[in-house]
Design a protein around this motif. Structure first.
Motif, mmCIF file in Angstrom:
data_model
loop_
_atom_site.group_PDB
_atom_site.id
_atom_site.type_symbol
_atom_site.label_atom_id
_atom_site.label_comp_id
_atom_site.label_asym_id
_atom_site.label_seq_id
_atom_site.Cartn_x
_atom_site.Cartn_y
_atom_site.Cartn_z
ATOM 1 N N ASP A 1 -32.563 3.714 -85.563
ATOM 2 C CA ASP A 1 -32.879 5.016 -84.797
ATOM 3 C C ASP A 1 -32.085 5.881 -84.139
ATOM 4 O O ASP A 1 -30.726 5.258 -84.175
ATOM 5 C CB ASP A 1 -33.923 4.277 -83.595
ATOM 6 N N LEU A 2 -32.016 7.125 -83.842
ATOM 7 C CA LEU A 2 -31.047 8.065 -83.617
ATOM 8 C C LEU A 2 -30.408 7.556 -82.392
ATOM 9 O O LEU A 2 -29.186 7.754 -82.228
ATOM 10 C CB LEU A 2 -31.468 9.328 -83.809
ATOM 11 N N ILE A 3 -31.377 7.482 -81.413
ATOM 12 C CA ILE A 3 -30.966 7.210 -79.888
ATOM 13 C C ILE A 3 -31.297 5.979 -79.467
ATOM 14 O O ILE A 3 -32.655 5.861 -79.437
ATOM 15 C CB ILE A 3 -31.188 8.329 -79.134
ATOM 16 N N TRP A 4 -30.706 5.051 -78.888
ATOM 17 C CA TRP A 4 -30.911 4.017 -78.192
ATOM 18 C C TRP A 4 -30.697 4.021 -76.655
ATOM 19 O O TRP A 4 -30.045 4.786 -76.203
ATOM 20 C CB TRP A 4 -30.287 2.814 -78.738
ATOM 21 N N PHE A 5 -31.753 3.331 -76.036
ATOM 22 C CA PHE A 5 -31.746 3.424 -74.533
ATOM 23 C C PHE A 5 -32.038 2.113 -73.688
ATOM 24 O O PHE A 5 -33.199 1.354 -74.691
ATOM 25 C CB PHE A 5 -32.622 4.682 -73.948
ATOM 26 N N ASP A 6 -32.164 1.937 -72.708
ATOM 27 C CA ASP A 6 -32.774 0.946 -71.961
ATOM 28 C C ASP A 6 -33.437 1.687 -70.458
ATOM 29 O O ASP A 6 -33.293 3.054 -70.873
ATOM 30 C CB ASP A 6 -31.688 -0.123 -71.410
ATOM 31 N N ASN A 7 -33.368 1.138 -69.590
ATOM 32 C CA ASN A 7 -34.254 1.577 -68.624
ATOM 33 C C ASN A 7 -33.465 2.303 -67.754
ATOM 34 O O ASN A 7 -33.733 3.318 -66.825
ATOM 35 C CB ASN A 7 -34.807 0.467 -67.573
ATOM 36 N N LEU A 8 -31.894 2.497 -67.861
ATOM 37 C CA LEU A 8 -30.777 3.147 -67.153
ATOM 38 C C LEU A 8 -30.180 4.081 -67.940
ATOM 39 O O LEU A 8 -29.615 5.191 -67.866
ATOM 40 C CB LEU A 8 -30.163 2.296 -66.369
ATOM 41 N N ASN A 9 -29.820 3.405 -69.373
ATOM 42 C CA ASN A 9 -28.726 4.084 -70.053
ATOM 43 C C ASN A 9 -28.995 4.446 -71.257
ATOM 44 O O ASN A 9 -30.266 3.846 -71.827
ATOM 45 C CB ASN A 9 -27.680 2.966 -70.034
#
Length: 663
Positions: free
Chosen positions: A519-527
């Motif tokens: 996937d192009l962009i990875w995230f968690d709940n803050l970053n």
């Protein structure tokens, strides 16, 4: 990007240092030979609600299952009853009166007992930020007895209270109550706790909490850091809402745009088709609230200065699942959905759907130019449905450009059939998808060099190199994949007269809620962090140019893998620049001499940007988000003979400033 200025630059060279690789044949750039105009839509983005991309992702709502409409009504909620169960919760259903939002929670309270509490876990937790305000709201009514006091608390991951406020619920009719509270800590795994006090019965629904730092500070809006990463891509279009979401596992769960507009309370929650798609990543709490619906998609497109490209169901469920079909004589409602969508986007405010757009806060048209019929269907059933859609759309809206598709694969029997049939039908733009290994992308950098120039234009609608296999949970966003995509993209750009749009897929992935990789962009709940693939996309999209010019060997042979190099060249009329993109897929550094041929005159100034890694398996991560990222160096040069160092395993973007009289 990191920018390094004035680092030992030598006149006559765009990049300093001695070549460590062998010097092969020169490149020539025919600056006077414009091959094609580059469409503003050349590089875009494709959004699908997969991997928690919408709820739990760009939609900044922190409460999961806010209206108790999940299949398990209290999923995401934890209740704490009094010891003798004098206070308790019941899920009620008003389906006869409200088919869109039938459920609500009814809480019976005993004032003499311990307060009844409900705690919401959020989407794998709630991202709380120290000092940030959060807007809380709920719909409520009290049925019996005294008003109810509601204590609202933010909890840390270890259940400490880190923010609190209170509300008095005192309306016998459904009413909206709001409050604001701040967090005293930063915690990616926060929670929301509601405590009810009183001797009464209270009904609650649409329990909601948003951070105040949303995109453009819109109340109940989008998560700003994720949308900023999209804005930084400078996309030419936004394709939405999918993807397989459009089709549904069965027709009943297909995406229906009319159910995603209007008041939030009127948007019917639906299971997400990725909920149980993969045994390796079951996600039973994955639903769609449609807080991000078609209005928000159009609004986001406008924010990004990107053309909206909605894709609609053509009456075929996913052919990898049920493959359900709407009979041809029952297709009219699906066609009407397409016509009504165009009215919603572009219609005068006196029209029914144009009026709704105005009521939602956007009286001006969204200037929709494109519409997609079906996602990646295949076979005769798709072609016969496409023909009916195209006829109806063109009769009423001849200016709308229709996007069709050749199925999920870039070759094979189904692809060949669709490509041939769509060509016979004079299709305008055909969507092609490529999920293949890195070697395929290198080998197909010349895919469009020999495409029929009189046939349909191409939308490279979904592509991503797979490090292991299609849909494998072990796929990585490593440099080998990104580099191979860069090589392929030089071929897309070189053939801009055929390829009018392209987009990587999927776009987003929650670190704990994903189903599909890469996937192009990875995230968690803050970053969040950008992958090497993202930086490849960014270097192409922010250096798009306006016209393609020839770059190749002295024999005018394009650079499509010879010496393990790949290249494209564009003129940028807006910024008066010549831009070269060169991929070195070899394990050895190389040096190339580039000769500029034509009347073009340079200013002697320019820059070089390099994206590279000596290790093909390297990735970015939350701990090291810039493990692979571009660096830019200013350059001085003289004349029309340029020597460029090309590091091993690299994408190099050379920008040469031109005198204004040249363009």
């Amino acid at each position: 990007m990191k920018k390094i200025i004035g680092s030992a630059l030598i006149a006559g060279s765009l990049f300093t240092g001695n070549a460590m690789g062998q010097n092969y044949k020169d490149f020539t750039v025919q600056t006077d030979h414009v091959k094609a105009e580059i469409q503003p839509t050349m590089w875009g983005i494709f959004f699908e609600d997969i991997n928690f991309a919408a709820d739990g992702g760009i939609y900044a709502e922190l409460v999961k299952n806010r209206s108790f409409e999940f299949y398990t009504p209290l999923m995401g909620w934890e209740e704490k009853k009094s010891e003798d169960n004098a206070s308790y919760i019941t899920v009620m259903n008003r389906s006869s009166k409200d088919s869109a939002n039938p459920r609500y929670a009814q809480i019976k309270l005993d004032a003499e007992k311990e307060a009844f509490t409900l705690t919401n876990e959020g989407f794998r937790g709630m991202g709380l930020k120290e000092g940030l305000s959060y807007s809380f709201s709920l719909n409520a009514r009290t049925l019996k007895g005294a008003p109810v006091t509601l204590h609202i608390e933010l909890l840390s991951h270890d259940n400490k209270v880190v923010g609190k406020t209170s509300l008095k619920l005192d309306s016998p009719h459904w009413d909206k109550f709001t409050a604001s509270l701040k967090s005293t800590v930063t915690d990616p795994k926060g929670k929301l706790r509601l405590s009810f006090e009183g001797k009464s019965t209270v009904d609650i629904d649409m329990v909601s909490m948003f951070p105040s730092d949303t995109w453009k500070n819109r109340p109940n809006g989008l998560r700003a850091d994720l949308i900023q990463k999209l804005a930084d891509l400078n996309p030419g279009f936004l394709r939405f809402p999918g993807g397989c979401i459009v089709e549904g596992r069965e027709l009943a769960t297909r995406y229906q745009w009319k159910k995603t507009v209007g008041n939030l309370e009127d948007r019917k929650v639906q299971i997400n088709r990725w909920n149980t798609e993969f045994d390796h990543r079951p996600t039973h709490d994955y639903f769609q609230s449609f807080g991000v619906g078609f209005f928000e998609y159009f609004q986001l497109s406008e924010d990004l200065n990107a053309e909206p490209l909605p894709i609609l169901s053509c009456g075929m469920a996913c052919q990898f699942n049920t493959g359900e079909l709407v009979p041809m004589d029952q297709l009219d409602p699906y066609i009407q959905d397409a016509l009504d969508l165009i009215e919603f986007a572009n219609g005068d405010v006196s029209t029914p759907w144009g009026k709704l757009r105005k009521e939602m806060g956007h009286p001006a048209p969204f200037d929709l130019k494109y519409i997609g019929v079906g996602n990646e269907q295949w076979g005769p059933q798709y072609i016969e449905r496409y023909k009916v859609f195209a006829k109806a759309i063109k009769e009423k809206y001849p200016e709308i450009i229709i996007v069709s598709g050749t199925g999920p694969f870039p070759d094979g029997k189904e692809f060949d059939y669709a490509a041939e049939e769509l060509k016979k039908l004079d299709a305008e733009i055909v969507d092609e998808h490529y999920y293949r290994n890195p070697e395929w992308f290198l080998e197909n950098a010349d895919r469009y060099d020999n495409y029929d120039r009189s046939g349909p234009k191409i939308f490279a609608g979904e592509y991503a190199a797979q490090s292991v296999a299609i849909a494998s949970p072990d796929n990585k966003n490593n440099w080998q994949c990104a580099l191979s995509e860069a090589a392929f993209m030089t071929g897309l750009e070189r053939n801009a007269d055929v390829v009018h749009l392209s987009s990587y897929a999927p776009l987003f992935a929650h670190a704990e809620g994903w189903q599909w990789t890469p996937d192009l962009i990875w995230f968690d709940n803050l970053n969040s962090y950008a992958t090497p693939n993202y930086y490849v996309q960014q270097l192409f999209s922010t250096n798009k140019g306006t016209q393609v010019v020839e770059i190749g060997y002295a024999s005018n042979e394009p650079v499509t893998g010879q010496e393990e190099l790949y290249a494209s060249a564009v003129l940028d009329e807006k910024n008066n620049q010549l831009i070269l993109k060169i991929v070195n897929s070899s394990s050895k550094d190389a040096t190339k001499t580039v000769r500029l041929e034509g009347d073009t005159k340079t200013t002697g100034k320019g820059s070089i940007t390099v994206l590279k890694s000596e290790a093909l398996g390297r990735v970015n991560s939350f701990d090291n988000p810039e493990n692979i990222h571009p660096t830019t160096e200013e350059a001085n040069f003289r004349g029309k003979k340029l020597t460029i160092n090309l590091p091993a395993y690299s994408l190099t973007v050379v920008k040469i400033n031109l005198k204004e009289s040249n363009l």
